[in-house]
Design an enzyme around this catalytic site. Structure first.
Site, PDB file in Angstrom:
ATOM      1  N   HIS A  79       0.843  -3.991   2.449  1.00  0.00           N
ATOM      2  CA  HIS A  79       1.032  -3.519   1.193  1.00  0.00           C
ATOM      3  C   HIS A  79       0.356  -3.718  -0.072  1.00  0.00           C
ATOM      4  O   HIS A  79      -0.518  -2.846  -0.751  1.00  0.00           O
ATOM      5  CB  HIS A  79       2.367  -3.954   0.612  1.00  0.00           C
ATOM      6  CG  HIS A  79       3.303  -3.509  -0.823  1.00  0.00           C
ATOM      7  ND1 HIS A  79       3.671  -2.640  -0.812  1.00  0.00           N
ATOM      8  CD2 HIS A  79       2.596  -3.977  -1.967  1.00  0.00           C
ATOM      9  CE1 HIS A  79       4.163  -2.120  -2.204  1.00  0.00           C
ATOM     10  NE2 HIS A  79       3.254  -2.943  -2.977  1.00  0.00           N
ATOM     11  N   GLU A  80      -0.246  -5.001  -0.103  1.00  0.00           N
ATOM     12  CA  GLU A  80      -1.430  -5.319  -1.043  1.00  0.00           C
ATOM     13  C   GLU A  80      -2.539  -4.708  -0.615  1.00  0.00           C
ATOM     14  O   GLU A  80      -3.483  -4.594  -1.624  1.00  0.00           O
ATOM     15  CB  GLU A  80      -1.266  -6.982  -1.044  1.00  0.00           C
ATOM     16  CG  GLU A  80      -0.004  -7.628  -1.587  1.00  0.00           C
ATOM     17  CD  GLU A  80       0.407  -7.083  -2.995  1.00  0.00           C
ATOM     18  OE1 GLU A  80      -0.551  -6.705  -3.622  1.00  0.00           O
ATOM     19  OE2 GLU A  80       1.443  -6.950  -3.136  1.00  0.00           O
TER      20      GLU A  80
HETATM   21 ZN    ZN Z   1       3.253  -3.119  -4.886  1.00  0.00          ZN
END
Ligand code: ZN
Length: 497
Positions: A261-262
């Site tokens: 995600h990051e």
């Molecule tokens: Zn996010």
């Protein structure tokens, strides 16, 4: 000095202040010793004040005024003048005395929220939230709006989005995904999520996250990976975009999917030209578009079967107990749907429900149709209606998110919009790269990254979301892409027709 040069120098100076602030913020969360906080707060406040003064200065106002009709500007410069011009107007609309007042109230509200959550007692937070809602309404008035006061706040997170548009987006989404969830749970064959649970050394997990980030194209020569309690990504400079992450010793999915995600946020920022950073628009088209990049890498890629075909042997290098795990079992284990109380732990099917209820409640707070005193009851009713579970206390209900204590009304919809943008962008991406599944399964992410660079990343904040979506996908946001994605994927995982 001509106006264009003066404008560029002004923005570059602001970018250097922003860089220092980002570095201090990153350090504060990732490395700063506990006792360093007091002096750090003074340094941060001083630099933030210097940055703010430059952002509302009369010089900047004059440059923006002179440049807005200058046809000789580059695409990036013109985009900067549009975006910075809008922000300038918003910043200038709020009386400076009110900004200081809200800052003090916000810090009290955040403390009260933390204590209320600890004690699971909404009444401790109630007077502070009433204050923050009142400020939210006053800010909306200062920002101005056409139809709904909440529109004035939304604009700060999702430029161009309105309450009416959100209702139009949400209606069909809710009508299709609420019954779909019920069908999955009633008729489906739930996958076994326990494959990803066990005991996993955190140092090894960190190495695995590093490997996953490298795979999706995150450039470690222009970044870093550090541990924090709440993961985030921050742009410190054009070639310095840092990722942070956390790991659960008993669940592999937590650290791996958070890293992906990051990583999605980070490759967006790494893909922006330096010029955009210096022109003060390194932040992406909107919060929602930024979230689309992280959700795509986390979900459309990370929680896909092709990804697990590629990643299973790598996982087995780090954790040999997965030597015999099949990619299909790992794929299914990554896609277990479980209606839960907590937004940040929600799966792909139920995540948006958490946002819909927050949006309804906060829009009602801002237009005055909902009273703060009624929030816990309305929250629990909405949870029952959407997700089918009711919090046993306020700590896991209405008190779970920090946003309202910060007065960040209008922020939540970006999380949902990110999921919807991601699905629509991904459909267009697939049309352009029909062999994407084979590429991902063989560990070749260059086509994916190249497409995102070409169509999304390189534009940064030059275009607002609707213009960007129309340029890339041929139309504004349409939730049907997400609905189809969810129905196709989870019908297969859950073996329902
Ligand atoms: Zn996010």
């Amino acid at each position: 000095m001509d106006t264009r040069t003066a404008y560029r120098e002004h923005l570059a100076e602001m970018a250097r202040f922003a860089s220092a602030l980002a570095l201090l913020g990153w350090d504060q969360h990732a490395h700063m010793p506990k006792k360093g906080g007091v002096f750090r707060a003074q340094v941060t406040a001083m630099l933030a004040q210097m940055h703010f003064e430059r952002g509302v200065s009369d010089d900047l106002g004059r440059y923006l005024d002179e440049l807005k009709s200058d046809t000789s500007l580059s695409e990036a410069e013109a985009g900067s003048v549009r975006r910075i011009g809008k922000e300038y107007k918003r910043e200038k609309a709020i009386p400076p005395a009110l900004i200081a007042e809200v800052a003090a109230a916000r810090s009290e509200a955040q403390q009260a929220w933390a204590q209320a959550r600890q004690a699971s007692d909404f009444s401790m937070f109630k007077p502070h939230l009433e204050k923050m809602v009142d400020y939210g309404r006053r800010f909306a008035d200062y920002y101005t709006y056409d139809e709904h006061p909440y529109d004035g706040l939304l604009e700060g997170f999702e430029p161009g989005m309105t309450v009416n548009q959100l209702h139009e987006i949400i209606e069909p989404l809710r009508a299709q995904t609420v019954p779909f969830l019920k069908k999955l749970l009633d008729e489906g064959e739930a996958p076994d999520p326990s494959l990803l649970t066990g005991t996993f050394d955190v140092d090894v997990q960190r190495k695995l996250a590093h490997r996953a980030l490298e795979a999706v194209g995150y450039d470690f020569d222009a970044g870093a990976l550090d541990d924090v309690p709440h993961p985030f990504t921050t742009s410190i400079g054009p070639d310095d975009v840092r990722v942070t992450n956390r790991y659960a010793p008993d669940y592999l999915g937590s650290g791996l999917f958070a890293a992906l995600h990051e990583g999605g946020h980070a490759i967006y920022n790494q893909g922006m030209p330096t010029d955009l950073f210096l022109l003060g628009i390194p932040g992406g088209s909107s919060n929602g578009i930024h979230e689309s990049q992280s959700r795509m890498i986390e979900n459309q890629i990370g929680r896909s079967l092709p990804f697990w075909r590629f990643f299973q042997p790598i996982l087995a290098e780090y954790f040999p107990q997965f030597s015999d795990a099949s990619p299909d079992d790992l794929y299914r284990a990554s896609n277990h749907v479980s209606p839960s109380l907590i937004r940040v732990e929600a799966d792909e099917v139920t995540y948006n429900f958490h946002i819909m209820l927050r949006f309804e409640l906060e829009a009602g707070l801002i237009d005055g149709s909902i009273r703060v005193a009624d929030l816990p009851r309305l929250w629990n009713e909405a949870m029952e209606r959407y997700v089918g579970v009711v919090p046993e206390n306020d700590a896991v209900g209405v008190l779970q998110d920090v946003h309202w204590s910060m007065g960040a009304f209008g922020y939540f919809p970006s999380y949902m919009l990110g999921n919807l943008y991601a699905a629509q962008l991904f459909d267009t991406l697939r049309q352009g790269r029909p062999n994407l599944d084979e590429e991902i399964a063989s560990g070749d992410f260059t086509g994916l990254l190249g497409w995102l660079r070409e169509h999304v990343h390189q534009y940064g904040a030059i275009y607002e979301p609707t213009e960007l979506m129309t340029r890339v996908t041929g139309k504004p946001l349409d939730s049907s892409h997400f609905v189809n994605y969810i129905q196709d994927k989870f019908s297969a995982v859950y073996k329902v027709k």
